[in-house]
Design an enzyme around this catalytic site. Structure first.
Site, PDB file in Angstrom:
ATOM      1  CG  LEU A 157      -1.943  -1.115   1.313  1.00 32.92           C
ATOM      2  CD1 LEU A 157      -2.648  -1.072   2.664  1.00 32.92           C
ATOM      3  CD2 LEU A 157      -2.955  -1.018   0.180  1.00 32.92           C
ATOM      4  N   GLY A 160       7.632   3.259   3.787  1.00 34.78           N
ATOM      5  CA  GLY A 160       8.106   4.200   4.800  1.00 34.78           C
ATOM      6  C   GLY A 160       9.614   4.140   4.928  1.00 34.78           C
ATOM      7  N   GLY A 161      10.128   4.774   5.965  1.00 29.56           N
ATOM      8  CA  GLY A 161      11.567   4.844   6.148  1.00 29.56           C
ATOM      9  C   GLY A 161      12.202   3.511   6.483  1.00 29.56           C
ATOM     10  N   GLY A 163      10.421   0.338   6.100  1.00 28.57           N
ATOM     11  CA  GLY A 163       9.767  -0.812   5.497  1.00 28.57           C
ATOM     12  C   GLY A 163       8.513  -0.431   4.748  1.00 28.57           C
ATOM     13  CB  CYS A 164       6.571  -2.180   2.327  1.00 31.07           C
ATOM     14  SG  CYS A 164       7.942  -1.860   1.198  1.00 31.07           S
ATOM     15  CE  LYS A 179       4.131   2.071   9.644  1.00 26.11           C
ATOM     16  NZ  LYS A 179       4.395   3.259  10.496  1.00 26.11           N
ATOM     17  CG  ASP A 276       7.380  12.185   9.935  1.00 23.15           C
ATOM     18  OD1 ASP A 276       7.755  13.110   9.184  1.00 23.15           O
ATOM     19  OD2 ASP A 276       7.442  10.983   9.618  1.00 23.15           O
TER      20      ASP A 276
END
Length: 451
Positions: A157, A160-161, A163-164, A179, A276
């Site tokens: 989907l 990220g920093g 992983g996926c 995640k 963030d």
């Protein structure tokens, strides 16, 4: 529960003292008994009958007779004073013992918190993480691996920093987002633990829900509710280029985001700075309700001044004072919110490349034009251009300008931003704006003609 020795010592004298008082009350009064013996006196006088209630007004101490008439009866005021002193002493001892017991329990609670393996960094390996509100469940790694079809690339989907994020279907046919954080770096572990710790305590309609987690060797999994419309970044800058988001939906997303931040800043104890906030961390469900996600970089005590915190975040959303001086406050989140508001308004990315080695932020590009009422309508995203009330457009632009001010003290609180946006969102979307219903033209063929 085993009580400490000092509490037992305090309780012992109290109950012994109470038993002593009961024994004294049951003991015959020596003064009353002695009245049956004739007393010698220089001038004999007939004995005065003893009032029937005298025996009930006996002192707590038997006293001593010295053959004087002054000791035949004890002053009632003196007896009342002694009773009050005894009662006060007993009450004071009870209060003291309860205070000591509370202190003991408090110390045990703090000790158990400090000894919790979750607080020991990467050594954490507990089966459940508990909070004041709910518990986040440990989920079976193999089951999640199967649910994601062995982390198949087609189920990704987003990225990220560390992983996926994968789409997965659990055994009970519930769709979720998983995640995956790979690697055992300290930063990765810290973000995982921060995410689980905060989201196990936070429950709000505009904050994504954490359903569970899993730890397998150096791989850590976080399981969230699935947000069917993906991220705001995908909606604005993906293949559709914002075509699914009209003006009112964009204002709703801005309002939802402000509500989520206001909850973190004003209602969490201690307050939380997201640190963030960006369009990729604002997720949209099937009804385009916006929810904040990715709390790995969040810090607590958001309303207090922070300094020398390790610089983290995404370029273009990071507030100038945090980027240059390391000063972090809740106003840092307000700055990032202002950037997101500009993305919604203008349809541009937070940072755009001008040349291979040159970038320009949306703030730098937009600021000279946002305050010009003649230029502003021309720089609005073409998808929503000329679809809104110009007064509302000017108001949103003014809010965005205030949020991205270089000086943090000039930026509004997120609660003030929230109050400014509520009147711009239709009632059916969570605001207070009443949109007039369009008037349908009358079909002349249905109107009977007059004679």
């Amino acid at each position: 529960m085993k009580l400490p020795s000092f509490v037992l010592l305090l309780h012992g004298p109290i109950w012994s003292f109470v038993h002593l008082v009961e024994e004294v009350d049951a003991r015959p009064d020596p003064l009353v008994s002695s009245l049956s013996v004739p007393l010698s006196s220089p001038s004999p006088a007939p004995l005065t009958p003893i009032p029937p209630n005298l025996s009930s007004m006996v002192a707590f101490s038997p006293g001593s007779q010295e053959g004087s008439e002054n000791h035949h009866q004890m002053d009632p005021n003196k007896k009342l004073l002694i009773a009050l002193i005894v009662a006060s002493t007993a009450l004071g001892a009870i209060i003291l013992s309860l205070t000591c017991l509370w202190i003991y329990q408090r110390r045990n609670s703090l000790k158990s918190h400090n000894e919790n393996p979750y607080n020991s960094g990467s050594k954490y390996n507990s089966s459940r993480m508990r909070s004041n509100k709910r518990a986040v469940s440990l989920m079976d790694y193999k089951s999640l691996e199967t649910a994601t079809e062995n982390f198949q690339e087609s189920n990704i989907l987003g990225e990220g920093g560390f992983g996926c994020v994968y789409k997965a279907r659990l055994d009970d046919n519930v769709d979720v987002a998983v995640k995956r954080l790979d690697g055992g770096s300290q930063d990765s572990i810290k973000e995982f633990e921060t995410e689980v710790d905060l989201l196990s305590k936070i429950q709000h309609p505009n904050v994504t829900s954490l359903l569970g987690y899993s730890i397998h060797s150096k791989t850590r999994l976080l399981v969230y509710e699935l947000m069917q419309n993906g991220s705001l970044e995908t909606q604005l800058h993906g293949p559709s280029h914002g075509s699914a988001l009209n003006w009112h939906l964009r204002m709703k997303i801005a309002l939802d985001t402000a509500r989520g931040l206001e909850y973190l800043h004003e209602h969490c104890n201690p307050p939380v700075i997201h640190r963030d906030l960006k369009s990729s961390n604002i997720l949209l469900d099937s009804n385009f309700n916006a929810k904040l996600s990715d709390f790995g970089l969040a810090v607590t005590n958001g309303s207090q001044y922070k300094k020398n915190i390790k610089l983290s975040g995404t370029l273009g959303y990071v507030a100038p004072e945090y980027l240059l001086d390391g000063k972090l406050t809740d106003k840092s989140d307000v700055y990032a919110f202002g950037v997101v508001l500009l993305e919604l308004l203008l349809g541009r990315k937070h940072v755009e490349k001008l040349a291979p080695a040159q970038c320009q932020s949306i703030v730098t590009w937009a600021m000279p034009q946002l305050t010009d009422r003649l230029k502003l309508p021309d720089i609005v995203d073409h998808v929503i251009r000329n679809t809104m009330d110009l007064k509302h457009l000017y108001q949103v632009a003014a809010v965005a300008v205030l949020c991205v001010q270089p000086e943090p003290s000039y930026r509004p609180l997120i609660a003030d931003v929230l109050h400014s946006l509520v009147p711009l969102v239709p009632v059916e979307l969570g605001g207070t704006l009443r949109v007039p219903q369009p008037e349908f033209p009358v079909d002349d063929t249905t109107v009977p003609s007059s004679c």
